[in-house]
Design a protein around this motif. Structure first.
Motif, mmCIF file in Angstrom:
data_model
loop_
_atom_site.group_PDB
_atom_site.id
_atom_site.type_symbol
_atom_site.label_atom_id
_atom_site.label_comp_id
_atom_site.label_asym_id
_atom_site.label_seq_id
_atom_site.Cartn_x
_atom_site.Cartn_y
_atom_site.Cartn_z
ATOM 1 N N ARG A 100 -11.781 -5.617 -6.504
ATOM 2 C CA ARG A 100 -12.473 -4.813 -5.486
ATOM 3 C C ARG A 100 -13.655 -5.589 -4.908
ATOM 4 O O ARG A 100 -13.868 -5.618 -3.686
ATOM 5 C CB ARG A 100 -12.941 -3.520 -6.146
ATOM 6 N N THR A 107 -12.742 5.575 -2.628
ATOM 7 C CA THR A 107 -11.988 6.739 -2.152
ATOM 8 C C THR A 107 -11.535 6.623 -0.703
ATOM 9 O O THR A 107 -10.719 7.420 -0.255
ATOM 10 C CB THR A 107 -12.830 8.028 -2.289
ATOM 11 N N ASP A 108 -12.051 5.619 0.034
ATOM 12 C CA ASP A 108 -11.741 5.584 1.465
ATOM 13 C C ASP A 108 -11.620 4.170 2.010
ATOM 14 O O ASP A 108 -12.051 3.885 3.121
ATOM 15 C CB ASP A 108 -12.826 6.351 2.232
ATOM 16 N N GLY A 109 -11.054 3.272 1.239
ATOM 17 C CA GLY A 109 -10.811 1.927 1.737
ATOM 18 C C GLY A 109 -11.980 0.986 1.528
ATOM 19 O O GLY A 109 -13.108 1.389 1.218
ATOM 20 N N GLY A 159 -6.962 0.325 -5.462
ATOM 21 C CA GLY A 159 -7.213 -0.994 -4.896
ATOM 22 C C GLY A 159 -6.344 -2.056 -5.540
ATOM 23 O O GLY A 159 -6.618 -3.252 -5.418
ATOM 24 N N SER A 211 0.786 -1.237 0.000
ATOM 25 C CA SER A 211 0.000 0.000 0.000
ATOM 26 C C SER A 211 0.819 1.290 0.000
ATOM 27 O O SER A 211 0.247 2.377 -0.011
ATOM 28 C CB SER A 211 -0.952 0.019 1.209
ATOM 29 N N GLU A 246 -8.510 5.841 -5.193
ATOM 30 C CA GLU A 246 -7.757 4.656 -4.813
ATOM 31 C C GLU A 246 -7.932 3.598 -5.897
ATOM 32 O O GLU A 246 -9.043 3.348 -6.357
ATOM 33 C CB GLU A 246 -8.258 4.096 -3.483
ATOM 34 N N ARG A 301 -2.661 5.111 -5.796
ATOM 35 C CA ARG A 301 -3.625 6.197 -5.624
ATOM 36 C C ARG A 301 -3.177 7.384 -6.467
ATOM 37 O O ARG A 301 -2.006 7.484 -6.849
ATOM 38 C CB ARG A 301 -3.751 6.589 -4.145
#
Length: 436
Positions: free
Chosen positions: A342, A375-377, A113, A62, A111, A99
Motif C-alpha cells: 500500500r 476504503t476508497d482507492g 489492495g 481488481s 479494500e 475486498r
C-alpha cells in the motif's frame, strides 16, 4: 470451448522497460496490467508492438472474482473495452478476493489492495463458478484465471488446489493461467506439493504460464516479481512442460528492473526449460466443456463466504482479532506485506509525498496504516494519509510541513473546504505556518 492461439514466449510489459521490450529479440507477446491502460489512449510503445504483430493480452487485478459479491458490471465493461482495444485473443484475471465487508455483512467495506486467497471450500467454489459465468457472459473473448500465491492458509479447507481448479474448469469451461512461481510460494509458505498440484490439474485447459522471482525471509517466501527467477521455479516449469507444452510462457517483472541483457538471459532459460522438457506424447484431448448450472441459489453460500472474508480482511487491515484457526504469525506477516505494498502504490500515485517526507515516509505511512484500512482507492488514501500527518503537526520541519500543506490543499477540492471536516485541520495548519 474456443481454441486459443499458441502464444510463444512473452514478457510483462511495464513502462519502465518499454524501450527495452521493443528492442528485445524473440518476444512473441506481452501482457499489460488492464487497470493501467486506457482504451482510447494506449501507450505508444504498446501500439508499436501491436503494429509489428506482437499479441497484447490485458491482465486484470481488481475484479475479485473469488469474493462474495457478484462481479461489478462497470469493471467487467472496462476489461471488455481493453480486450477489444488491444485486439486480444483472451483476457486474464485471478482466483482471489480483493475486498470484503459492506451491506451483506453490515460492516465497513474494506479494500485489501492486494490479491487474497479464496478458501478451497465447496461454498467458495459455488460462488466463484457463478461469478466466472457472469464474467464470461460479459467478455467478448475467453477468460483465463490465475492461481495466486499466499502467505496464509484458510482453516478447514475441503479441496486441494488441483481439485479446486479442476472443479472450476469442469463447471465453467474457464481456461487456466498457471503461475509456477505461485506454486513454489505456496510450497514454501503452506507446505503444498507443486508436483501433486500439477498432477491434479486439467492441463489441457492451460492458456499460458507465468514465471517470476521472489525471495525468502524468516521461512516465508515473498512473491516479489522484483528478483531473478530461482532454480526451484524453473524446476516446476520443467515438471509442467513435461506434462503438456504450454501455449505460452511469460516472464513477470514488476520492480527493480535489471539491465535488458539479464531479462534476455531469463527469457532464454525459460525457453530452454520448455523445449528440453517437451513431452514425448503431446496432450491432444479437448478442454472439458462446462457443465450446465444447477439453477440453485448461491445466496446462502455468498453470505457464509462474506462473513469469513470480512473477518479475515478486517484482521489484516484494521487490527481486529485473528479469526479462529489462522496462524497469527503468518497473519502478521501478511498484514505488514499489505501495508508495504500500500505504501509503495501510494508513493507511485502521489510521488511528491516521499520526496517531501524523505526517509520518514515509510515509517509514517506504516504508523498511519496499521489501524486505518483503505476504503476508497489509493489516491484517496494518499489524501487521508496527508491529512493524518497535518492534523498531528507533522512533519516537524516547518518547510516540509508547508510543502505538504500546499500539496494537500491543492488536491482536496472541488468542494469548498468550509464544507469538509478537514477545514479545521487546514485552518490549524495555516495558523501554525503563519498564513492566517
Amino acid at each position: 470451448m474456443r481454441t486459443l492461439p499458441a502464444l510463444g514466449t512473452g514478457i510483462g510489459w511495464r513502462p519502465e522497460i518499454a524501450e527495452a521490450v521493443e528492442r528485445m529479440p524473440g518476444i512473441d507477446w506481452v501482457e499489460v496490467v488492464a487497470e493501467n491502460i486506457c482504451p482510447g489512449h494506449l501507450p505508444e510503445p504498446v501500439l508499436r508492438l501491436r503494429e509489428r504483430g506482437v499479441t497484447v493480452i490485458p491482465h486484470g487485478v481488481s475484479l475479485g472474482l473469488g469474493g462474495a459479491e457478484r462481479p461489478d458490471a462497470a469493471k467487467l465493461t472496462a476489461l471488455a473495452e481493453r480486450a477489444e482495444a488491444l485486439g486480444a485473443p483472451l483476457v486474464t484475471e485471478h482466483i482471489a478476493f480483493v475486498r470484503a465487508g459492506g451491506k451483506r455483512t453490515a460492516s465497513t467495506a474494506l479494500e485489501a489492495g492486494h490479491l487474497l486467497p479464496v478458501p478451497r471450500t465447496w461454498d467458495a467454489l459455488e460462488v466463484l463458478c457463478e461469478n466466472v459465468r457472469i464474467a464470461q457472459d460479459a467478455l467478448p473473448v475467453p477468460l483465463a484465471l490465475e492461481n495466486i500465491a499466499a502467505l496464509v492458509a484458510w482453516p478447514g479447507e475441503e479441496l486441494t488446489e488441483g481439485q479446486f481448479l479442476t472443479e472450476l474448469v469442469e463447471r465453467t469451461g474457464v481456461r487456466l493461467l498457471i503461475d509456477v512461481a505461485n506454486l513454489h510460494t505456496n510450497h514454501v509458505n503452506r507446505g503444498e506439493d507443486p508436483a501433486k498440484a500439477l498432477s491434479e490439474l486439467p492441463v489441457e485447459a492451460i492458456a499460458y504460464v507465468h514465471v517470476a522471482g521472489g525471495y525468502e525471509r524468516d521461512g516465508v517466501w515473498h512473491d516479489s516479481h522484483a528478483h531473478p527467477v530461482p532454480r526451484p521455479v524453473l524446476d516446476i516449469l520443467a515438471d509442467l512442460a513435461s506434462r503438456v507444452t504450454p501455449p505460452g510462457v511469460l516472464l513477470e517483472r514488476d520492480e527493480h528492473f535489471p539491465e535488458p541483457a539479464e531479462l534476455e538471459r531469463e527469457l532464454a532459460a525459460i525457453r530452454e526449460t520448455v523445449e528440453v522438457n517437451r513431452p514425448a506424447t503431446p496432450v491432444t484431448s479437448p478442454p472439458p466443456q462446462p457443465a450446465a448450472p444447477t439453477g440453485a441459489s448461491t445466496e446462502p453460500a455468498r453470505d457464509r463466504l462474506a462473513l469469513a472474508q470480512a473477518s479475515l480482511l478486517s484482521a489484516l487491515v484494521a487490527g481486529t482479532p485473528a479469526p479462529e484457526g489462522f496462524d497469527r504469525r503468518r497473519l502478521a506477516v501478511q498484514s505488514r506485506a499489505l501495508i508495504g505494498k500500500r505504501a509503495d502504490v501510494v508513493a507511485k500515485v502521489a510521488p511528491e509525498l516521499p520526496v517531501i517526507l524523505g526517509d520518514s515516509y515509510r515509517p509514517a505511512f506504516f504508523s498511519y496504516a496499521q489501524r486505518r484500512p483503505m476504503t476508497d482507492g489509493y489516491r484517496h488514501d494518499a489524501l487521508d494519509f496527508t491529512e493524518h500527518l497535518l492534523a498531528a503537526g507533522k512533519p516537524e520541519d516547518p518547510e516540509a510541513r508547508r510543502e505538504l500543506t500546499d500539496w494537500w490543499l491543492d488536491r482536496v477540492g472541488p468542494r469548498p473546504l468550509s464544507r469538509r471536516p478537514v477545514a479545521r485541520i487546514a485552518r490549524r495548519v495555516r495558523l501554525a505556518l503563519g498564513k492566517g
